[in-house]
Design a protein around this motif. Sequence first.
Motif, PDB file in Angstrom:
ATOM      1  N   ARG B 244       0.877  -1.129  -0.005  1.00 28.71           N
ATOM      2  CA  ARG B 244       0.081   0.000  -0.020  1.00 28.71           C
ATOM      3  C   ARG B 244       0.915   1.192   0.036  1.00 28.71           C
ATOM      4  O   ARG B 244       0.579   2.248  -0.764  1.00 28.71           O
ATOM      5  N   THR B 245       1.986   1.269   0.829  1.00 31.19           N
ATOM      6  CA  THR B 245       2.885   2.430   0.948  1.00 31.19           C
ATOM      7  C   THR B 245       3.489   2.542  -0.352  1.00 31.19           C
ATOM      8  O   THR B 245       3.653   3.619  -0.775  1.00 31.19           O
ATOM      9  N   PHE B 246       4.107   1.571  -0.939  1.00 31.31           N
ATOM     10  CA  PHE B 246       4.727   1.699  -2.317  1.00 31.31           C
ATOM     11  C   PHE B 246       3.583   2.122  -3.264  1.00 31.31           C
ATOM     12  O   PHE B 246       4.150   2.940  -3.973  1.00 31.31           O
ATOM     13  N   LEU B 247       2.413   1.754  -3.187  1.00 31.95           N
ATOM     14  CA  LEU B 247       1.591   2.120  -4.188  1.00 31.95           C
ATOM     15  C   LEU B 247       1.001   3.546  -4.117  1.00 31.95           C
ATOM     16  O   LEU B 247       1.020   4.384  -5.052  1.00 31.95           O
ATOM     17  N   LYS B 248       0.999   4.040  -2.924  1.00 34.79           N
ATOM     18  CA  LYS B 248       0.549   5.412  -2.806  1.00 34.79           C
ATOM     19  C   LYS B 248       1.828   6.391  -3.225  1.00 34.79           C
ATOM     20  O   LYS B 248       1.660   7.268  -3.556  1.00 34.79           O
ATOM     21  N   ASP B 249       2.995   5.951  -2.804  1.00 32.00           N
ATOM     22  CA  ASP B 249       4.104   6.703  -3.399  1.00 32.00           C
ATOM     23  C   ASP B 249       4.227   6.719  -4.950  1.00 32.00           C
ATOM     24  O   ASP B 249       4.624   7.703  -5.458  1.00 32.00           O
ATOM     25  N   LEU B 250       3.949   5.503  -5.398  1.00 29.37           N
ATOM     26  CA  LEU B 250       3.768   5.475  -7.120  1.00 29.37           C
ATOM     27  C   LEU B 250       2.665   6.495  -7.551  1.00 29.37           C
ATOM     28  O   LEU B 250       2.882   7.323  -8.434  1.00 29.37           O
ATOM     29  N   GLU B 251       1.612   6.391  -6.810  1.00 29.58           N
ATOM     30  CA  GLU B 251       0.541   7.288  -7.091  1.00 29.58           C
ATOM     31  C   GLU B 251       0.921   8.833  -7.230  1.00 29.58           C
ATOM     32  O   GLU B 251       0.324   9.543  -7.935  1.00 29.58           O
ATOM     33  N   ALA B 252       1.712   9.131  -6.011  1.00 32.34           N
ATOM     34  CA  ALA B 252       1.950  10.520  -6.055  1.00 32.34           C
ATOM     35  C   ALA B 252       2.793  10.984  -7.323  1.00 32.34           C
ATOM     36  O   ALA B 252       2.779  12.187  -7.650  1.00 32.34           O
ATOM     37  N   VAL B 253       3.780  10.001  -7.766  1.00 34.52           N
ATOM     38  CA  VAL B 253       4.352  10.252  -8.820  1.00 34.52           C
ATOM     39  C   VAL B 253       3.607  10.492 -10.141  1.00 34.52           C
ATOM     40  O   VAL B 253       3.577  11.289 -10.948  1.00 34.52           O
ATOM     41  N   ARG B 254       2.934   9.272 -10.330  1.00 32.08           N
ATOM     42  CA  ARG B 254       2.168   9.285 -11.365  1.00 32.08           C
ATOM     43  C   ARG B 254       0.644   8.619 -11.390  1.00 32.08           C
ATOM     44  O   ARG B 254       0.636   7.304 -11.189  1.00 32.08           O
ATOM     45  N   PRO B 255      -0.463   9.402 -11.063  1.00 35.34           N
ATOM     46  CA  PRO B 255      -1.683   8.570 -10.481  1.00 35.34           C
ATOM     47  C   PRO B 255      -2.270   7.573 -11.637  1.00 35.34           C
ATOM     48  O   PRO B 255      -2.840   6.358 -11.124  1.00 35.34           O
ATOM     49  N   ARG B 256      -1.797   7.805 -12.866  1.00 33.84           N
ATOM     50  CA  ARG B 256      -2.175   6.785 -13.966  1.00 33.84           C
ATOM     51  C   ARG B 256      -1.780   5.281 -13.336  1.00 33.84           C
ATOM     52  O   ARG B 256      -2.121   4.316 -13.899  1.00 33.84           O
ATOM     53  N   ALA B 257      -0.709   5.304 -12.794  1.00 33.31           N
ATOM     54  CA  ALA B 257       0.127   3.983 -12.411  1.00 33.31           C
ATOM     55  C   ALA B 257      -0.861   2.830 -11.771  1.00 33.31           C
ATOM     56  O   ALA B 257      -0.817   1.858 -12.067  1.00 33.31           O
ATOM     57  N   ILE B 258      -1.815   3.409 -10.991  1.00 37.30           N
ATOM     58  CA  ILE B 258      -2.688   2.296 -10.259  1.00 37.30           C
ATOM     59  C   ILE B 258      -3.681   1.537 -11.379  1.00 37.30           C
ATOM     60  O   ILE B 258      -3.726   0.328 -11.326  1.00 37.30           O
ATOM     61  N   LEU B 259      -4.238   2.202 -12.448  1.00 34.37           N
ATOM     62  CA  LEU B 259      -4.841   1.698 -13.467  1.00 34.37           C
ATOM     63  C   LEU B 259      -3.908   0.966 -14.351  1.00 34.37           C
ATOM     64  O   LEU B 259      -4.417  -0.432 -14.812  1.00 34.37           O
ATOM     65  N   ASP B 260      -2.899   1.405 -14.541  1.00 35.63           N
ATOM     66  CA  ASP B 260      -1.747   0.503 -15.399  1.00 35.63           C
ATOM     67  C   ASP B 260      -1.351  -0.918 -14.792  1.00 35.63           C
ATOM     68  O   ASP B 260      -1.354  -1.846 -15.317  1.00 35.63           O
ATOM     69  N   ILE B 261      -1.450  -0.709 -13.312  1.00 31.52           N
ATOM     70  CA  ILE B 261      -1.022  -2.111 -12.729  1.00 31.52           C
ATOM     71  C   ILE B 261      -2.118  -3.066 -12.789  1.00 31.52           C
ATOM     72  O   ILE B 261      -2.032  -4.171 -12.927  1.00 31.52           O
ATOM     73  N   ILE B 262      -3.320  -2.395 -12.667  1.00 26.67           N
ATOM     74  CA  ILE B 262      -4.532  -3.363 -12.934  1.00 26.67           C
ATOM     75  C   ILE B 262      -4.713  -3.810 -14.256  1.00 26.67           C
ATOM     76  O   ILE B 262      -4.884  -5.285 -14.529  1.00 26.67           O
ATOM     77  N   HIS B 263      -4.247  -3.190 -15.354  1.00 26.66           N
ATOM     78  CA  HIS B 263      -4.234  -3.752 -16.503  1.00 26.66           C
ATOM     79  C   HIS B 263      -3.105  -4.821 -16.902  1.00 26.66           C
ATOM     80  O   HIS B 263      -3.289  -5.689 -17.675  1.00 26.66           O
ATOM     81  N   SER B 264      -1.953  -4.411 -16.121  1.00 22.83           N
ATOM     82  CA  SER B 264      -0.877  -5.534 -16.221  1.00 22.83           C
ATOM     83  C   SER B 264      -1.413  -6.953 -15.412  1.00 22.83           C
ATOM     84  O   SER B 264      -1.350  -7.604 -16.094  1.00 22.83           O
ATOM     85  N   GLY B 265      -2.302  -6.720 -14.414  1.00 21.34           N
ATOM     86  CA  GLY B 265      -2.690  -8.118 -13.869  1.00 21.34           C
ATOM     87  C   GLY B 265      -3.848  -8.598 -14.777  1.00 21.34           C
ATOM     88  O   GLY B 265      -3.767 -10.097 -14.800  1.00 21.34           O
TER      89      GLY B 265
END
Lengths: 100, 331
Positions: B244-265
Amino acid sequence: MIVFYLISGGLELLFDNQKSLRIGLPLGTEQTSATMKELISFIVDAGILKERPELFKQNDTVRPGILVLINEADWELEGELDYVLKPNDEIVFISTLHGG
Amino acid sequence: MAKSCAACTTARAVLRRPKTGEPYCRECFFAAFENEVHQTIVENRLFKRGDRVAIGASGGKDSTVLASIMKTLNDRHDYGLDLFLLSVDEGISGYRDDSLETVKANRDEYGIPLKIVSYAELYGWSMDQIVETVGRKNNCTFCGVFRRQALDRGAALLKADHIVTGHNADDIAETVLMNLLRGDTPRLQRCAAIATTADESVPRSKPFKYTYEKEIVMYAYFKKLLYFSTECIYSPNAYRGYARTFLKDLEAVRPRAILDIIHSGEAYEACTRCGYMASHTVCKACVLLEGLNKGQPKLSVGGASQRRQLAALEAPASPARATPAAGASAS
């Protein structure tokens, strides 16, 4: 002395279970303004935050996962750390880091 | 320096949408948020008319907003669903009893009937007793397993056709990351799916699969929806916290990362031959095995063009070990 109204949505545990606080931010004699960056540092340094500062502040900003509203608007639209505070501004911190 | 809304261009913007970076006013945000959840429901055909739908309700922001929006959309678009709130009481003093008060308030405000099932009632053990016995380490495993079954059993008691949960885009991206880090390939296949497959007892789905947590919080805040937000007293060091912490740090840099990770899955799929996880139609193990069985081991070590040649040659039969022909050369 500038006064702000601060509400912690879900962060009450860090602020002695208070839901809202009025904070007087002291300015230096030569200082005419303060930004959100100074407010966040002040909250930690002045002991307003009662425990675990790492859950609130990371480097110079709030920890990612905490949303900030300035006068009911997303701080991302207001300049974030560079927003210049005004008297009676309402600042809301909402944590999304809780779980379980 | 107040900005105008990108959608209506007139009202004061109050939110930067993480998916697009665009500033939105309150009313346009509500409309966009609700419409996107509606689109997710319709495009994935999550329900059919007459379904009895149990909403997993914890009192937290996700289930509170989910209950509110399910009622709003059911009324607005005439889905024809019977809605219920379904809560699990784990028996954690100072935590679940307070959050269930929030669910009861939601029941009254939205007019949705509530069913509560408890661990003490179903299993004879409350979570407080379990932690006393097994300690604080690993107790989340007990709780997670029991809660999942408790939801199914509660849904059966309600004769529900479907369970919806408030898992949002951030939760799903976290789970993809966790399963990736653990190398748990069967779970990695399942965790990005919006709905469970037919072999599970009561179908479940996640209408908020593509909805950002930030927007759920903002929707609740601007709509003044009541929710409970205290951390579970036994879980602060759960492994999920690191993802969660890692994901929130990613989101702070590039919010789109969350959807991109879902698409990877979502991009991972099962090998058409052996059924295990693969990033291509046929997994690498089957490709290598095919080469060995055909006496052309080097072919399968080659690049994509060679794999295409191999795919063109492949027989529909399942791979079997080739019997060496009589008198065949050892090389």
